[in-house]
Enzyme design. Structure first.
Site, mmCIF file in Angstrom:
data_model
loop_
_atom_site.group_PDB
_atom_site.id
_atom_site.type_symbol
_atom_site.label_atom_id
_atom_site.label_comp_id
_atom_site.label_asym_id
_atom_site.label_seq_id
_atom_site.Cartn_x
_atom_site.Cartn_y
_atom_site.Cartn_z
ATOM 1 N N SER A 149 42.856 74.011 55.262
ATOM 2 C CA SER A 149 42.597 72.586 54.982
ATOM 3 C C SER A 149 42.408 71.858 56.307
ATOM 4 O O SER A 149 42.939 72.303 57.344
ATOM 5 C CB SER A 149 43.788 71.981 54.238
ATOM 6 O OG SER A 149 43.672 70.567 54.179
ATOM 7 N N TYR A 180 53.037 69.802 54.006
ATOM 8 C CA TYR A 180 51.725 70.348 53.611
ATOM 9 C C TYR A 180 50.889 70.650 54.853
ATOM 10 O O TYR A 180 50.293 71.740 54.963
ATOM 11 C CB TYR A 180 50.999 69.374 52.679
ATOM 12 C CG TYR A 180 49.670 69.923 52.202
ATOM 13 C CD1 TYR A 180 49.614 71.046 51.369
ATOM 14 C CD2 TYR A 180 48.461 69.351 52.603
ATOM 15 C CE1 TYR A 180 48.401 71.564 50.951
ATOM 16 C CE2 TYR A 180 47.249 69.858 52.188
ATOM 17 C CZ TYR A 180 47.224 70.969 51.358
ATOM 18 O OH TYR A 180 46.006 71.494 50.948
HETATM 19 P P1 NDP Z 1 43.900 72.911 42.014
HETATM 20 O O1 NDP Z 1 45.201 72.243 41.778
HETATM 21 O O2 NDP Z 1 42.761 72.598 41.120
HETATM 22 O O3 NDP Z 1 44.086 74.498 42.051
HETATM 23 C C1 NDP Z 1 45.221 75.105 42.600
HETATM 24 C C2 NDP Z 1 45.281 76.535 42.103
HETATM 25 O O4 NDP Z 1 46.388 77.192 42.757
HETATM 26 C C3 NDP Z 1 45.516 76.620 40.616
HETATM 27 O O5 NDP Z 1 44.713 77.640 40.071
HETATM 28 C C4 NDP Z 1 46.988 77.003 40.496
HETATM 29 O O6 NDP Z 1 47.177 77.809 39.344
HETATM 30 C C5 NDP Z 1 47.155 77.846 41.759
HETATM 31 N N1 NDP Z 1 48.538 77.978 42.173
HETATM 32 C C6 NDP Z 1 49.372 77.018 42.649
HETATM 33 N N2 NDP Z 1 50.585 77.524 42.889
HETATM 34 C C7 NDP Z 1 50.525 78.847 42.543
HETATM 35 C C8 NDP Z 1 51.452 79.911 42.518
HETATM 36 N N3 NDP Z 1 52.732 79.731 42.897
HETATM 37 N N4 NDP Z 1 51.052 81.126 42.121
HETATM 38 C C9 NDP Z 1 49.776 81.329 41.716
HETATM 39 N N5 NDP Z 1 48.836 80.355 41.688
HETATM 40 C C10 NDP Z 1 49.228 79.134 42.092
HETATM 41 O O7 NDP Z 1 43.513 72.557 43.529
HETATM 42 P P2 NDP Z 1 42.374 73.098 44.517
HETATM 43 O O8 NDP Z 1 41.411 73.963 43.828
HETATM 44 O O9 NDP Z 1 41.877 71.911 45.236
HETATM 45 O O10 NDP Z 1 43.284 73.925 45.528
HETATM 46 C C11 NDP Z 1 42.996 75.242 45.916
HETATM 47 C C12 NDP Z 1 43.414 75.425 47.364
HETATM 48 O O11 NDP Z 1 42.646 74.569 48.184
HETATM 49 C C13 NDP Z 1 44.875 75.090 47.663
HETATM 50 O O12 NDP Z 1 45.367 76.045 48.573
HETATM 51 C C14 NDP Z 1 44.787 73.712 48.321
HETATM 52 O O13 NDP Z 1 45.868 73.468 49.171
HETATM 53 C C15 NDP Z 1 43.484 73.848 49.071
HETATM 54 N N6 NDP Z 1 42.779 72.638 49.474
HETATM 55 C C16 NDP Z 1 42.433 71.670 48.567
HETATM 56 C C17 NDP Z 1 41.716 70.553 48.979
HETATM 57 C C18 NDP Z 1 41.347 69.449 48.048
HETATM 58 O O14 NDP Z 1 41.126 68.298 48.524
HETATM 59 N N7 NDP Z 1 41.225 69.682 46.770
HETATM 60 C C19 NDP Z 1 41.266 70.420 50.370
HETATM 61 C C20 NDP Z 1 41.690 71.487 51.231
HETATM 62 C C21 NDP Z 1 42.389 72.553 50.783
HETATM 63 P P3 NDP Z 1 48.441 77.757 38.345
HETATM 64 O O15 NDP Z 1 49.014 76.381 38.393
HETATM 65 O O16 NDP Z 1 47.821 78.112 37.018
HETATM 66 O O17 NDP Z 1 49.354 78.817 38.861
HETATM 67 C C1 8X3 Z 2 43.681 68.758 51.093
HETATM 68 C C2 8X3 Z 2 43.036 67.777 51.993
HETATM 69 O O1 8X3 Z 2 43.426 65.724 53.440
HETATM 70 O O2 8X3 Z 2 44.424 65.723 51.224
HETATM 71 O O3 8X3 Z 2 44.100 69.873 51.798
HETATM 72 O O4 8X3 Z 2 45.360 67.081 52.952
HETATM 73 S S1 8X3 Z 2 44.125 66.527 52.434
#
Ligand code: NDP
Ligand code: 8X3
Length: 257
Positions: free
Chosen positions: A142, A155
């Site tokens: 991120s 985070y």
């Molecule tokens: P979502 O919340 O849509 O997806 C998160 C996914 O992670 C879900 O499928 C959830 O599945 C899974 N997950 C969370 N905890 C666990 C666990 N303990 N075991 C297995 N699966 C888990 O968010 P995003 O798609 O945005 O997030 C995906 C990744 O991208 C994350 O690592 C997030 O930090 C990162 N990210 C997101 C950004 C954004 O702005 N959206 C920007 C930068 C990075 P379930 O709950 O079914 O287990």
């Molecule tokens: C998610 C992006 O800027 O909300 O990783 O932390 S931010």
């Protein structure tokens, strides 16, 4: 690259980036194996992947549990002893509290999923990644790992750790042919903010007010591109942000019209 006959494992595939990435790889003919905790949601994603005729499997996975990771990887091995791409995507943020008022359960969930979960899955999956040119280990970081912000201490800390783990793996796997890279997105519209704000959808919507954020497909297409480079090319790190987001604190917002 011909993706037919190749297998891609994606953690956190029940929503957001992981679900879109599953569809992107399935769309080019790769077999996909999906893990997450919400099986009903995984089944929906798998149904969309299978619609194109691609081999698709899913299995429960909680990356916070070593036993769950072991059971998931056993299932992967029974489907294919060789996996060409591992995408460590599971994770997210819990809360936006300053350290002074932060909650143990939020901190523990973030450390478990984004940091320890990534390490656990990687350790268990490495024997399945072929030690010759062409395999890819791709981690989702991120922009929070590049720059800290108020309320994001833990985070930002775990995403900074993701960068360090990725860099260490790049060194440790040098000579094996396994590519290692990190894709570090900025603001993207997924369930990320709903999770961060514990289902407060109005507060989550404020994050994206007046902005055109990234969408999950942007991340999925980039991951597919990274894994599709010729075997001698390693994309070490990509920072991918919305045009409207010049930096974490510099976001262009349009007035409501
Ligand atoms: P979502 O919340 O849509 O997806 C998160 C996914 O992670 C879900 O499928 C959830 O599945 C899974 N997950 C969370 N905890 C666990 C666990 N303990 N075991 C297995 N699966 C888990 O968010 P995003 O798609 O945005 O997030 C995906 C990744 O991208 C994350 O690592 C997030 O930090 C990162 N990210 C997101 C950004 C954004 O702005 N959206 C920007 C930068 C990075 P379930 O709950 O079914 O287990
Ligand atoms: C998610 C992006 O800027 O909300 O990783 O932390 S931010």
């Amino acid at each position: 690259m011909d993706w037919k006959g190749r297998w891609v494992v994606i953690t956190g595939a029940s929503s957001g980036f992981g679900a879109a990435t599953a569809e992107a790889f399935a769309g080019v003919g790769a077999g996909v194996i999906l893990g997450a905790r919400r099986l009903d949601r995984l089944a929906e994603v798998a149904g969309r992947c299978r619609a194109g005729g691609t081999p698709t499997e899913f299995h429960p996975l909680d990356v916070a549990s070593t036993a769950s990771v072991a059971a998931f990887v056993d299932r992967v091995r029974s489907i294919s002893p060789r996996v060409d791409v591992l995408i460590n995507n599971a994770g997210g943020a819990h809360g936006l509290d300053p350290v002074a008022t932060g909650r143990d359960e939020d901190w523990e969930a973030m450390v478990q999923s984004n940091l320890l979960g990534l390490a656990r899955v990687t350790r268990a999956m490495l024997p399945l990644l072929p030690h010759h040119a062409g395999a890819s280990l791709l981690n989702i970081g991120s922009i929070a790992g590049h720059q800290a912000y108020e309320g994001g201490a833990i985070y930002c800390g775990v995403k900074a750790a993701e960068r360090s783990i990725t860099q260490a793996l790049r060194l440790e796997l040098n000579g094996t042919g396994i590519r290692v890279g990190s894709l570090d997105p900025g603001m993207a519209l997924t369930e990320f903010s709903d999770v961060r704000f514990r289902g407060d959808t109005a507060r989550a919507a404020q994050v994206y007010r007046g902005v055109e954020p990234l969408v999950a497909r942007d991340i999925a297409e980039t991951l597919l591109w990274m894994a599709s480079r010729p075997p001698h090319v390693n994309i070490d790190e990509i920072v991918l942000k919305p045009t409207d987001q010049a930096a974490i604190h510099k976001v262009h917002r349009r007035a409501a019209g």
